[in-house]
Design an enzyme around this catalytic site. Structure first.
Site, PDB file in Angstrom:
ATOM      1  N   ALA A  76      56.864  26.131  37.480  1.00  0.00           N
ATOM      2  CA  ALA A  76      57.682  24.996  37.046  1.00  0.00           C
ATOM      3  C   ALA A  76      58.568  25.346  35.849  1.00  0.00           C
ATOM      4  O   ALA A  76      59.649  24.787  35.706  1.00  0.00           O
ATOM      5  CB  ALA A  76      56.801  23.796  36.724  1.00  0.00           C
ATOM      6  N   THR A  77      58.121  26.236  35.000  1.00  0.00           N
ATOM      7  CA  THR A  77      58.966  26.636  33.869  1.00  0.00           C
ATOM      8  C   THR A  77      60.276  27.215  34.390  1.00  0.00           C
ATOM      9  O   THR A  77      61.366  26.829  33.942  1.00  0.00           O
ATOM     10  CB  THR A  77      58.253  27.687  32.992  1.00  0.00           C
ATOM     11  N   HIS A 118      49.788  26.117  40.393  1.00  0.00           N
ATOM     12  CA  HIS A 118      48.492  26.328  39.736  1.00  0.00           C
ATOM     13  C   HIS A 118      47.841  25.086  39.141  1.00  0.00           C
ATOM     14  O   HIS A 118      46.730  25.155  38.633  1.00  0.00           O
ATOM     15  CB  HIS A 118      48.581  27.459  38.700  1.00  0.00           C
ATOM     16  N   CYS A 169      49.633  24.754  20.257  1.00  0.00           N
ATOM     17  CA  CYS A 169      49.693  26.034  19.570  1.00  0.00           C
ATOM     18  C   CYS A 169      50.672  26.936  20.296  1.00  0.00           C
ATOM     19  O   CYS A 169      50.620  27.057  21.507  1.00  0.00           O
ATOM     20  CB  CYS A 169      48.345  26.744  19.614  1.00  0.00           C
TER      21      CYS A 169
HETATM   22  C1  LIG Z   1      52.300  23.164  33.667  1.00  0.00           C
HETATM   23  C2  LIG Z   1      53.583  22.445  33.512  1.00  0.00           C
HETATM   24  C3  LIG Z   1      54.798  23.125  33.460  1.00  0.00           C
HETATM   25  C4  LIG Z   1      54.875  24.640  33.501  1.00  0.00           C
HETATM   26  O1  LIG Z   1      54.566  25.085  34.771  1.00  0.00           O
HETATM   27  P1  LIG Z   1      54.331  26.663  35.037  1.00  0.00           P
HETATM   28  O2  LIG Z   1      54.227  26.716  36.512  1.00  0.00           O
HETATM   29  O3  LIG Z   1      53.056  26.984  34.333  1.00  0.00           O
HETATM   30  O4  LIG Z   1      55.488  27.383  34.513  1.00  0.00           O
HETATM   31  C5  LIG Z   1      55.949  22.397  33.352  1.00  0.00           C
HETATM   32  N1  LIG Z   1      55.926  21.059  33.286  1.00  0.00           N
HETATM   33  C6  LIG Z   1      54.773  20.358  33.324  1.00  0.00           C
HETATM   34  C7  LIG Z   1      54.811  18.882  33.258  1.00  0.00           C
HETATM   35  C8  LIG Z   1      53.569  21.041  33.431  1.00  0.00           C
HETATM   36  O5  LIG Z   1      52.435  20.346  33.445  1.00  0.00           O
END
Ligand SMILES: *Cc1c(COP(=O)(O)O)cnc(C)c1O
Length: 384
Positions: A73-74, A203, A328
Protein backbone atom coordinates in the site's frame (compact mmCIF):
# COMPACT_ATOMS: atom_id res chain seq x y z
CA UNK A 1 9.13 -20.26 26.05
CA UNK A 2 5.64 -18.82 25.84
CA UNK A 3 5.29 -16.03 23.29
CA UNK A 4 3.01 -13.05 23.92
CA UNK A 5 -0.55 -13.17 22.59
CA UNK A 6 -0.55 -11.50 19.18
CA UNK A 7 -3.08 -8.65 19.14
CA UNK A 8 -1.43 -6.36 16.62
CA UNK A 9 -3.26 -7.45 13.49
CA UNK A 10 -3.44 -3.89 12.13
CA UNK A 11 0.36 -3.90 11.88
CA UNK A 12 0.53 -7.20 10.07
CA UNK A 13 -0.95 -10.68 10.14
CA UNK A 14 0.47 -14.19 9.93
CA UNK A 15 0.12 -15.80 6.51
CA UNK A 16 -2.86 -18.15 6.40
CA UNK A 17 -1.74 -21.75 5.77
CA UNK A 18 -4.15 -21.97 2.81
CA UNK A 19 -2.37 -18.97 1.31
CA UNK A 20 1.04 -20.59 1.80
CA UNK A 21 -0.22 -23.77 0.13
CA UNK A 22 -1.54 -21.83 -2.86
CA UNK A 23 1.78 -20.01 -3.26
CA UNK A 24 4.25 -22.88 -2.94
CA UNK A 25 4.06 -24.33 -6.49
CA UNK A 26 4.86 -20.91 -7.92
CA UNK A 27 8.30 -20.81 -6.28
CA UNK A 28 9.64 -24.05 -7.65
CA UNK A 29 7.51 -25.60 -10.36
CA UNK A 30 5.66 -22.74 -12.00
CA UNK A 31 8.52 -20.30 -11.58
CA UNK A 32 8.34 -18.70 -15.03
CA UNK A 33 8.39 -14.98 -15.69
CA UNK A 34 4.82 -13.92 -16.46
CA UNK A 35 6.24 -11.62 -19.14
CA UNK A 36 7.93 -14.48 -21.02
CA UNK A 37 5.61 -14.85 -23.98
CA UNK A 38 7.63 -17.44 -25.91
CA UNK A 39 7.23 -20.56 -23.80
CA UNK A 40 5.09 -22.60 -21.45
CA UNK A 41 6.85 -21.47 -18.27
CA UNK A 42 5.87 -17.89 -18.98
CA UNK A 43 2.33 -18.83 -19.99
CA UNK A 44 1.75 -20.77 -16.74
CA UNK A 45 2.86 -17.85 -14.61
CA UNK A 46 0.88 -15.42 -16.74
CA UNK A 47 -2.26 -17.55 -16.34
CA UNK A 48 -1.85 -17.49 -12.55
CA UNK A 49 -1.39 -13.71 -12.54
CA UNK A 50 -4.42 -13.29 -14.79
CA UNK A 51 -6.59 -15.34 -12.46
CA UNK A 52 -5.36 -13.41 -9.42
CA UNK A 53 -6.06 -10.12 -11.15
CA UNK A 54 -9.63 -11.26 -11.84
CA UNK A 55 -10.18 -12.27 -8.23
CA UNK A 56 -8.93 -8.91 -6.95
CA UNK A 57 -10.94 -6.97 -9.52
CA UNK A 58 -14.10 -8.90 -8.63
CA UNK A 59 -13.54 -8.21 -4.96
CA UNK A 60 -13.93 -4.46 -5.51
CA UNK A 61 -16.23 -4.53 -8.57
CA UNK A 62 -13.50 -3.40 -10.95
CA UNK A 63 -12.21 -4.77 -14.27
CA UNK A 64 -9.00 -6.87 -14.31
CA UNK A 65 -7.13 -4.29 -16.45
CA UNK A 66 -7.71 -1.74 -13.69
CA UNK A 67 -5.52 -3.62 -11.17
CA UNK A 68 -1.85 -2.58 -11.02
CA UNK A 69 0.28 -4.80 -8.81
CA UNK A 70 2.68 -3.03 -6.45
CA UNK A 71 4.88 -3.99 -3.50
CA UNK A 72 2.20 -2.89 -1.04
CA UNK A 73 0.00 0.00 0.00
CA UNK A 74 2.88 2.40 0.57
CA UNK A 75 3.92 2.07 -3.04
CA UNK A 76 0.31 2.16 -4.24
CA UNK A 77 -0.30 5.41 -2.31
CA UNK A 78 2.89 6.97 -3.68
CA UNK A 79 1.98 5.94 -7.22
CA UNK A 80 -1.57 7.26 -6.87
CA UNK A 81 -0.73 10.62 -5.29
CA UNK A 82 2.45 11.50 -7.18
CA UNK A 83 1.15 9.91 -10.37
CA UNK A 84 -2.02 12.07 -10.32
CA UNK A 85 -0.14 15.21 -9.29
CA UNK A 86 2.16 14.79 -12.26
CA UNK A 87 -0.47 13.75 -14.82
CA UNK A 88 -2.91 16.56 -13.92
CA UNK A 89 -0.32 19.28 -13.34
CA UNK A 90 -1.91 21.47 -16.04
CA UNK A 91 -5.32 21.29 -14.38
CA UNK A 92 -4.15 22.32 -10.92
CA UNK A 93 -1.83 21.69 -8.00
CA UNK A 94 -4.21 21.41 -5.06
CA UNK A 95 -4.68 18.15 -3.13
CA UNK A 96 -6.97 17.42 -0.19
CA UNK A 97 -6.34 14.76 2.43
CA UNK A 98 -7.20 13.99 6.05
CA UNK A 99 -5.29 14.55 9.31
CA UNK A 100 -5.64 10.88 10.32
CA UNK A 101 -4.21 9.38 7.13
CA UNK A 102 -1.35 6.88 7.24
CA UNK A 103 2.09 8.39 6.72
CA UNK A 104 2.18 6.63 3.36
CA UNK A 105 -0.40 9.24 2.27
CA UNK A 106 0.66 12.23 4.37
CA UNK A 107 4.33 12.00 3.41
CA UNK A 108 3.88 11.86 -0.39
CA UNK A 109 1.59 14.91 0.03
CA UNK A 110 4.25 16.71 2.06
CA UNK A 111 6.80 15.85 -0.58
CA UNK A 112 4.56 17.39 -3.23
CA UNK A 113 4.12 20.44 -1.00
CA UNK A 114 7.90 20.87 -1.02
CA UNK A 115 7.70 20.96 -4.83
CA UNK A 116 5.13 23.76 -4.76
CA UNK A 117 1.81 21.89 -4.60
CA UNK A 118 -0.81 23.10 -2.16
CA UNK A 119 -2.06 20.52 0.33
CA UNK A 120 -5.18 20.91 2.47
CA UNK A 121 -5.17 18.55 5.44
CA UNK A 122 -8.72 18.38 6.75
CA UNK A 123 -9.20 17.95 10.50
CA UNK A 124 -11.44 15.13 11.76
CA UNK A 125 -14.34 15.31 14.18
CA UNK A 126 -13.94 14.07 17.77
CA UNK A 127 -14.97 10.57 16.71
CA UNK A 128 -12.43 10.45 13.90
CA UNK A 129 -14.92 10.91 11.06
CA UNK A 130 -14.45 13.37 8.24
CA UNK A 131 -16.66 16.50 8.18
CA UNK A 132 -18.34 16.21 4.78
CA UNK A 133 -19.44 19.86 4.72
CA UNK A 134 -15.86 20.92 5.27
CA UNK A 135 -14.72 18.62 2.46
CA UNK A 136 -17.28 20.12 0.11
CA UNK A 137 -16.21 23.66 1.01
CA UNK A 138 -12.54 22.83 0.51
CA UNK A 139 -12.91 21.69 -3.11
CA UNK A 140 -11.55 24.22 -5.61
CA UNK A 141 -11.34 24.50 -9.37
CA UNK A 142 -7.65 23.62 -9.16
CA UNK A 143 -8.18 20.61 -6.86
CA UNK A 144 -6.88 17.53 -8.68
CA UNK A 145 -7.14 14.86 -5.99
CA UNK A 146 -8.96 13.99 -2.78
CA UNK A 147 -7.26 11.21 -0.82
CA UNK A 148 -9.30 9.87 2.11
CA UNK A 149 -8.68 6.47 3.70
CA UNK A 150 -11.30 3.73 3.93
CA UNK A 151 -10.43 2.41 7.40
CA UNK A 152 -8.00 3.92 9.87
CA UNK A 153 -5.07 1.78 10.97
CA UNK A 154 -5.01 3.10 14.54
CA UNK A 155 -8.58 3.80 15.58
CA UNK A 156 -10.35 1.64 12.98
CA UNK A 157 -12.76 4.41 11.95
CA UNK A 158 -14.51 3.79 8.63
CA UNK A 159 -14.91 6.90 6.49
CA UNK A 160 -18.13 7.38 4.47
CA UNK A 161 -16.63 6.46 1.09
CA UNK A 162 -19.90 6.60 -0.84
CA UNK A 163 -20.64 10.17 0.29
CA UNK A 164 -17.06 11.28 -0.37
CA UNK A 165 -17.12 9.73 -3.84
CA UNK A 166 -20.37 11.51 -4.65
CA UNK A 167 -19.06 14.90 -3.51
CA UNK A 168 -15.85 14.47 -5.54
CA UNK A 169 -17.52 13.26 -8.71
CA UNK A 170 -20.11 16.06 -8.70
CA UNK A 171 -17.13 18.40 -9.09
CA UNK A 172 -15.22 16.02 -11.40
CA UNK A 173 -12.41 15.61 -8.90
CA UNK A 174 -10.47 12.35 -8.64
CA UNK A 175 -11.02 10.34 -5.45
CA UNK A 176 -8.31 8.06 -4.07
CA UNK A 177 -8.76 5.87 -1.03
CA UNK A 178 -6.17 3.96 0.97
CA UNK A 179 -8.02 0.71 1.67
CA UNK A 180 -5.08 -1.19 3.20
CA UNK A 181 -7.08 -1.94 6.36
CA UNK A 182 -10.42 -2.32 4.64
CA UNK A 183 -9.94 -4.88 1.86
CA UNK A 184 -11.43 -8.22 2.82
CA UNK A 185 -12.96 -6.78 5.98
CA UNK A 186 -15.73 -4.50 4.74
CA UNK A 187 -17.58 -4.48 1.40
CA UNK A 188 -15.80 -2.29 -1.16
CA UNK A 189 -17.32 -1.32 -4.50
CA UNK A 190 -15.50 1.16 -6.71
CA UNK A 191 -18.65 1.75 -8.79
CA UNK A 192 -21.26 2.53 -6.16
CA UNK A 193 -18.66 4.33 -4.04
CA UNK A 194 -17.36 6.28 -7.06
CA UNK A 195 -13.73 5.55 -6.22
CA UNK A 196 -11.12 6.33 -8.90
CA UNK A 197 -8.01 4.92 -7.24
CA UNK A 198 -7.73 2.44 -4.40
CA UNK A 199 -4.60 1.24 -2.59
CA UNK A 200 -4.52 -2.33 -1.35
CA UNK A 201 -2.07 -4.55 0.49
CA UNK A 202 -1.84 -8.24 1.27
CA UNK A 203 -0.15 -8.48 4.63
CA UNK A 204 -3.03 -7.11 6.71
CA UNK A 205 -5.29 -9.93 5.46
CA UNK A 206 -3.12 -13.03 5.96
CA UNK A 207 -1.14 -12.78 2.72
CA UNK A 208 2.63 -12.18 2.74
CA UNK A 209 4.31 -8.81 3.08
CA UNK A 210 5.59 -7.19 -0.09
CA UNK A 211 2.52 -7.42 -2.31
CA UNK A 212 -0.26 -4.94 -2.92
CA UNK A 213 -2.13 -3.27 -5.72
CA UNK A 214 -3.49 0.01 -6.97
CA UNK A 215 -6.89 0.09 -8.63
CA UNK A 216 -6.92 2.73 -11.38
CA UNK A 217 -10.27 3.59 -13.00
CA UNK A 218 -10.34 3.20 -16.78
CA UNK A 219 -13.85 4.45 -17.56
CA UNK A 220 -16.21 7.20 -16.36
CA UNK A 221 -13.76 8.88 -16.03
CA UNK A 222 -10.58 7.40 -17.47
CA UNK A 223 -7.88 8.28 -14.93
CA UNK A 224 -4.45 9.26 -16.21
CA UNK A 225 -1.51 8.27 -14.08
CA UNK A 226 2.19 9.12 -14.53
CA UNK A 227 4.43 6.13 -13.76
CA UNK A 228 6.79 6.58 -10.85
CA UNK A 229 8.98 3.60 -11.68
CA UNK A 230 10.19 3.14 -15.23
CA UNK A 231 11.52 0.06 -16.95
CA UNK A 232 10.07 -2.86 -18.86
CA UNK A 233 6.61 -1.33 -19.19
CA UNK A 234 4.82 -3.88 -17.00
CA UNK A 235 1.34 -3.19 -15.69
CA UNK A 236 0.38 -1.14 -18.73
CA UNK A 237 3.42 1.04 -18.27
CA UNK A 238 2.28 2.24 -14.85
CA UNK A 239 4.58 0.07 -12.76
CA UNK A 240 7.58 -1.59 -14.30
CA UNK A 241 9.23 -4.57 -12.64
CA UNK A 242 8.91 -8.34 -12.98
CA UNK A 243 5.71 -9.52 -11.33
CA UNK A 244 6.16 -11.71 -8.23
CA UNK A 245 3.85 -14.57 -9.15
CA UNK A 246 3.84 -16.39 -5.76
CA UNK A 247 2.95 -13.25 -3.81
CA UNK A 248 0.29 -12.27 -6.34
CA UNK A 249 -1.27 -15.74 -6.13
CA UNK A 250 -1.13 -15.56 -2.32
CA UNK A 251 -2.69 -12.10 -2.22
CA UNK A 252 -5.62 -13.24 -4.37
CA UNK A 253 -6.07 -16.40 -2.30
CA UNK A 254 -6.16 -14.31 0.89
CA UNK A 255 -8.79 -12.00 -0.57
CA UNK A 256 -10.83 -14.98 -1.73
CA UNK A 257 -10.74 -16.54 1.75
CA UNK A 258 -11.61 -13.24 3.42
CA UNK A 259 -14.60 -12.65 1.16
CA UNK A 260 -15.95 -16.19 1.51
CA UNK A 261 -16.57 -15.77 5.22
CA UNK A 262 -16.49 -12.00 5.61
CA UNK A 263 -19.72 -11.71 7.58
CA UNK A 264 -19.10 -14.70 9.88
CA UNK A 265 -15.51 -13.71 10.58
CA UNK A 266 -16.45 -10.12 11.23
CA UNK A 267 -19.30 -11.17 13.57
CA UNK A 268 -16.97 -13.45 15.54
CA UNK A 269 -14.29 -10.79 15.83
CA UNK A 270 -16.79 -8.09 16.84
CA UNK A 271 -17.92 -10.35 19.69
CA UNK A 272 -14.33 -10.65 20.92
CA UNK A 273 -13.74 -6.91 20.52
CA UNK A 274 -16.95 -6.02 22.36
CA UNK A 275 -16.12 -8.44 25.15
CA UNK A 276 -12.68 -6.86 25.56
CA UNK A 277 -14.24 -3.40 25.70
CA UNK A 278 -16.90 -4.54 28.14
CA UNK A 279 -14.21 -5.86 30.51
CA UNK A 280 -11.94 -2.83 30.15
CA UNK A 281 -14.60 -0.13 30.28
CA UNK A 282 -15.47 -1.25 33.81
CA UNK A 283 -12.19 0.37 34.89
CA UNK A 284 -12.40 4.06 35.70
CA UNK A 285 -10.64 6.48 33.36
CA UNK A 286 -10.50 4.31 30.25
CA UNK A 287 -11.83 5.94 27.11
CA UNK A 288 -12.57 4.55 23.70
CA UNK A 289 -10.86 6.32 20.79
CA UNK A 290 -12.79 6.71 17.56
CA UNK A 291 -16.39 6.18 16.59
CA UNK A 292 -18.03 3.48 18.76
CA UNK A 293 -19.67 1.57 15.90
CA UNK A 294 -18.43 2.89 12.56
CA UNK A 295 -15.13 1.04 12.88
CA UNK A 296 -13.28 -2.09 11.86
CA UNK A 297 -14.47 -5.26 13.58
CA UNK A 298 -11.11 -6.09 15.13
CA UNK A 299 -10.18 -2.62 16.33
CA UNK A 300 -10.22 -1.41 19.91
CA UNK A 301 -8.20 1.68 20.73
CA UNK A 302 -8.27 3.00 24.28
CA UNK A 303 -6.65 5.80 26.25
CA UNK A 304 -5.95 5.38 29.93
CA UNK A 305 -6.03 8.39 32.21
CA UNK A 306 -3.56 8.82 35.05
CA UNK A 307 -0.96 6.30 33.92
CA UNK A 308 2.36 6.67 32.17
CA UNK A 309 2.17 5.29 28.64
CA UNK A 310 5.64 3.77 28.56
CA UNK A 311 5.15 2.07 31.94
CA UNK A 312 1.80 0.72 30.78
CA UNK A 313 3.25 -0.85 27.65
CA UNK A 314 6.14 -2.29 29.65
CA UNK A 315 3.66 -3.95 31.99
CA UNK A 316 1.85 -5.62 29.08
CA UNK A 317 4.72 -6.71 26.83
CA UNK A 318 5.36 -10.14 28.29
CA UNK A 319 1.71 -11.14 27.92
CA UNK A 320 0.56 -9.44 24.69
CA UNK A 321 1.79 -7.84 21.49
CA UNK A 322 -0.11 -4.56 21.07
CA UNK A 323 0.75 -1.08 19.81
CA UNK A 324 0.94 2.07 21.86
CA UNK A 325 -0.11 5.59 21.02
CA UNK A 326 3.35 6.56 19.98
CA UNK A 327 4.76 6.45 16.51
CA UNK A 328 8.40 5.53 16.41
CA UNK A 329 10.58 6.11 13.45
CA UNK A 330 14.18 5.04 13.62
CA UNK A 331 15.20 8.50 14.82
CA UNK A 332 12.49 9.75 17.13
CA UNK A 333 9.44 8.92 19.17
CA UNK A 334 6.34 11.08 18.89
CA UNK A 335 2.72 10.88 20.00
CA UNK A 336 0.43 9.37 17.37
CA UNK A 337 -0.75 12.06 14.94
CA UNK A 338 -4.08 10.23 14.69
CA UNK A 339 -4.80 10.49 18.43
CA UNK A 340 -3.56 14.10 18.46
CA UNK A 341 -6.04 14.82 15.63
CA UNK A 342 -8.83 13.61 17.94
CA UNK A 343 -7.81 16.39 20.31
CA UNK A 344 -5.86 14.32 22.86
CA UNK A 345 -3.06 15.73 24.99
CA UNK A 346 0.39 14.25 24.35
CA UNK A 347 0.29 12.44 27.66
CA UNK A 348 -3.05 10.80 26.91
CA UNK A 349 -1.94 9.90 23.38
CA UNK A 350 1.10 8.11 24.82
CA UNK A 351 -1.10 6.29 27.34
CA UNK A 352 -3.10 4.61 24.59
CA UNK A 353 -3.28 1.03 23.42
CA UNK A 354 -4.37 -0.29 20.06
CA UNK A 355 -5.74 -3.82 20.11
CA UNK A 356 -6.03 -5.41 16.68
CA UNK A 357 -8.00 -8.63 16.93
CA UNK A 358 -7.71 -11.04 14.03
CA UNK A 359 -8.68 -14.39 12.54
CA UNK A 360 -6.57 -16.48 14.90
CA UNK A 361 -7.45 -14.87 18.23
CA UNK A 362 -9.63 -16.73 20.72
CA UNK A 363 -11.96 -15.77 23.53
CA UNK A 364 -9.58 -17.30 26.09
CA UNK A 365 -6.88 -14.92 24.87
CA UNK A 366 -9.21 -11.94 25.30
CA UNK A 367 -9.82 -12.93 28.93
CA UNK A 368 -6.09 -13.17 29.65
CA UNK A 369 -5.40 -9.85 27.91
CA UNK A 370 -8.19 -7.98 29.72
CA UNK A 371 -7.04 -9.28 33.11
CA UNK A 372 -3.45 -8.25 32.45
CA UNK A 373 -4.41 -4.75 31.24
CA UNK A 374 -6.61 -4.17 34.28
CA UNK A 375 -4.06 -5.40 36.81
CA UNK A 376 -1.27 -3.38 35.16
CA UNK A 377 -3.33 -0.18 35.27
CA UNK A 378 -4.26 -0.79 38.89
CA UNK A 379 -0.70 -1.41 40.01
CA UNK A 380 0.59 1.64 38.12
CA UNK A 381 -2.04 3.84 39.72
CA UNK A 382 -1.21 2.49 43.18
CA UNK A 383 2.40 3.52 42.62
CA UNK A 384 1.61 7.21 42.16
C1 LIG B 1 -0.28 -0.89 6.55
C2 LIG B 1 -0.83 0.33 5.92
C3 LIG B 1 -0.18 0.97 4.87
C4 LIG B 1 1.17 0.50 4.35
O1 LIG B 1 1.01 -0.69 3.66
P1 LIG B 1 2.31 -1.54 3.21
O2 LIG B 1 1.71 -2.59 2.35
O3 LIG B 1 2.88 -2.06 4.49
O4 LIG B 1 3.21 -0.64 2.49
C5 LIG B 1 -0.76 2.07 4.31
N1 LIG B 1 -1.94 2.53 4.75
C6 LIG B 1 -2.61 1.95 5.76
C7 LIG B 1 -3.90 2.50 6.20
C8 LIG B 1 -2.06 0.83 6.38
O5 LIG B 1 -2.71 0.27 7.39
Amino acid sequence: MHRPIYLDNHATTPVDQRVVDAMLPYFTEYFGNPSSINHQYGWEAEAAVKKAREILANAINAAPEEIIFTSGATEANNLAIKGIAEAYFEKGQHIITLATEHNAVIDPCKYLESLGFEITILPVQKDGLIDLNLLEKSLRSDTVLVSIMAANNEIGVLQPLREIGKICHEKEIIFHTDAAQAIGKIPLDVQTMQIDLMSLTGHKIYAPKGIGALYVRRRNPRVKLAAQQHGGGHERGMRSGTLCTPQIVGFAKAVEIALLAQKQESDRIIKLRDKLWQLLSAVEGIRLNGHPTQRLAGNLNISVEDVDGAALLLGLQSVMAVSSGSACSSTNIAPSHVLMALGHSEKLAYASIRFGIGRFNTEAEIDIVAAQVISTIQSLRRLC
